[in-house]
Design an enzyme around this catalytic site. Structure first.
Site, PDB file in Angstrom:
ATOM      1  N   SER A  74       0.839  -1.191   0.000  1.00 60.27           N
ATOM      2  CA  SER A  74       0.000   0.000   0.000  1.00 60.27           C
ATOM      3  C   SER A  74       0.878   1.247   0.000  1.00 60.27           C
ATOM      4  O   SER A  74       1.989   1.228  -0.530  1.00 60.27           O
ATOM      5  CB  SER A  74      -0.945  -0.045   1.205  1.00 60.27           C
ATOM      6  OG  SER A  74      -1.935   0.941   1.097  1.00 60.27           O
ATOM      7  N   TYR A 123      -4.523   7.769  -7.614  1.00 62.75           N
ATOM      8  CA  TYR A 123      -3.644   6.792  -6.974  1.00 62.75           C
ATOM      9  C   TYR A 123      -3.861   6.795  -5.464  1.00 62.75           C
ATOM     10  O   TYR A 123      -3.933   5.727  -4.833  1.00 62.75           O
ATOM     11  CB  TYR A 123      -2.186   7.117  -7.302  1.00 62.75           C
ATOM     12  CG  TYR A 123      -1.187   6.148  -6.717  1.00 62.75           C
ATOM     13  CD1 TYR A 123      -1.013   4.882  -7.251  1.00 62.75           C
ATOM     14  CD2 TYR A 123      -0.400   6.510  -5.619  1.00 62.75           C
ATOM     15  CE1 TYR A 123      -0.087   3.987  -6.719  1.00 62.75           C
ATOM     16  CE2 TYR A 123       0.533   5.634  -5.083  1.00 62.75           C
ATOM     17  CZ  TYR A 123       0.678   4.374  -5.634  1.00 62.75           C
ATOM     18  OH  TYR A 123       1.597   3.488  -5.092  1.00 62.75           O
ATOM     19  N   LYS A 177      -5.192   3.561  -3.081  1.00 64.89           N
ATOM     20  CA  LYS A 177      -4.489   3.030  -1.915  1.00 64.89           C
ATOM     21  C   LYS A 177      -5.355   3.106  -0.659  1.00 64.89           C
ATOM     22  O   LYS A 177      -5.259   2.241   0.224  1.00 64.89           O
ATOM     23  CB  LYS A 177      -3.164   3.760  -1.731  1.00 64.89           C
ATOM     24  CG  LYS A 177      -2.164   3.479  -2.845  1.00 64.89           C
ATOM     25  CD  LYS A 177      -1.837   1.994  -2.908  1.00 64.89           C
ATOM     26  CE  LYS A 177      -1.112   1.568  -4.133  1.00 64.89           C
ATOM     27  NZ  LYS A 177      -0.817   0.111  -4.178  1.00 64.89           N
TER      28      LYS A 177
END
Length: 352
Positions: free
Chosen positions: A182, A215, A219
């Site tokens: 992550s 992005y 995550k």
């Protein structure tokens, strides 16, 4: 859009934690033995995945699967690993290169089926493969970053969870680990999409797309999904047969930004030069996430240690968002697993 979830990240606190980690903490060189174990690393032909794979081989894993999109690049990576680890001479037999393209659901399911049919045991799965693309692109009806970083990453995780669970009971020496790589960037998004009635419909709406935030959102969804998954598994099995971890490698000088436009690539390249770690140092965190104890089950790890996620996630708002993300993601994953009747994770998950 109504604001059911008014998410206000603590940017200053997160930035302070990031800077302390990048400049004042270096994960120790891994020494834990992976003897007798079978390890799978996705996205392992370069960057973090490649360096982590080199560590696993150096630390004597019995079988190493390099799961890569381009097999020829995987073979080059394999040759490099074999040459660099002097105390082993079995690399060409111990390391295998398998194709895996997370933009493709069929490739993801085929890879999982091959794992189940060809490998007697699986002790570690490191899901490292991911993309950071600020341009709008759709694959199989889903925006590409969500397709790769979220949907098919989690699909693969759930498809392999039964094999990991089976390994735990067949091989008492093993405590299997499922690791999702992550990022600390989950701290930096207000996640407006979660306010939509249908999260994935909103994520697939080009007019609502924020390329600079996507992005981060991907995550955060990983974090919320894994936390809820582990909570539900703990309700039926307090002692986890598989340790599931979320691992943050920190900012590294990698090629993660290769899909971004040239200007963004250069800006991030400069930032990575100033504040980034080498991929070898970052990869150490991946190794720690693959051998940590049950105290890290469902936890977010940085620098080889458990670390708090963004504070709002611990509130009632966080609990509600976590449940919504999990339930709506599971609907997508259930639809995909039914494309292959062998993709059965019910035994491992119980009733979710």
């Amino acid at each position: 859009m109504s604001q059911e979830f008014n998410i206000q990240p603590h940017f200053g606190t997160a930035l302070g934690t990031f800077l302390r980690s990048q400049y004042f903490r270096t994960p120790a060189y891994p020494t834990h033995s992976f003897a007798n174990q079978t390890v799978i690393v996705t996205g392992s032909n370069g960057g973090l995945g490649f360096e982590a794979a080199r560590h696993f081989y150096r630390l004597n894993c019995a079988k190493l699967i390099l799961a890569v999109r381009t097999v020829s690049k995987g073979e080059t990576a394999k040759e490099d690993i074999v040459r660099s680890v002097q105390h082993r001479t079995d690399g060409f037999e111990a390391i295998e290169v398998w194709p895996l393209d997370l933009t493709s659901t069929q490739s993801t399911l085929s890879f999982a089926e091959r794992v189940k049919s060809e490998l007697p045991r699986v002790d570690v799965v490191v899901e490292n493969a991911g993309i950071n693309n600020t341009a709008w692109q759709v694959v199989e009806g889903f925006e590409q970053v969500i397709q790769v970083n979220v949907i098919n990453t989690l699909l693969l995780a759930l498809c392999l969870l039964p094999k990991l669970t089976e390994t735990r009971f067949k091989y008492p020496d093993s405590i299997p680990h499922l690791e999702i790589v992550s990022s600390e960037v989950h701290h930096y998004t207000k996640f407006p999409e979660v306010n939509a009635p249908d999260l994935y419909e909103e994520l697939n709406d080009e007019s609502a797309f924020n390329g600079m935030d996507r992005y981060n959102v991907s995550k955060l969804i990983e974090v919320l999904f894994v936390r809820e998954l582990v909570d539900r598994m703990k309700a039926t099995s307090p002692e986890p047969p598989v340790v599931i971890t979320l691992v943050n490698p920190g900012l590294c000088r990698s090629n993660l930004d290769r899909s971004m436009n040239v200007v963004a690539q250069w800006l991030l390249y400069g930032f990575r030069l100033i504040a980034g770690r080498s991929t070898e140092v970052g990869s150490r965190t991946l190794v720690y996430g693959a051998c940590t104890g049950p105290e890290s089950h469902g936890e977010f790890m940085s620098d080889g240690q458990n670390q708090n996620v963004e504070p709002w996630i611990y509130t009632e708002t966080g609990n509600k968002a976590q449940r919504k993300v999990f339930e709506q993601t599971m609907r997508v994953l259930d639809e995909r697993r039914f494309r292959d009747s062998k993709a059965d994770w019910g035994v491992a998950l119980g009733s979710y």
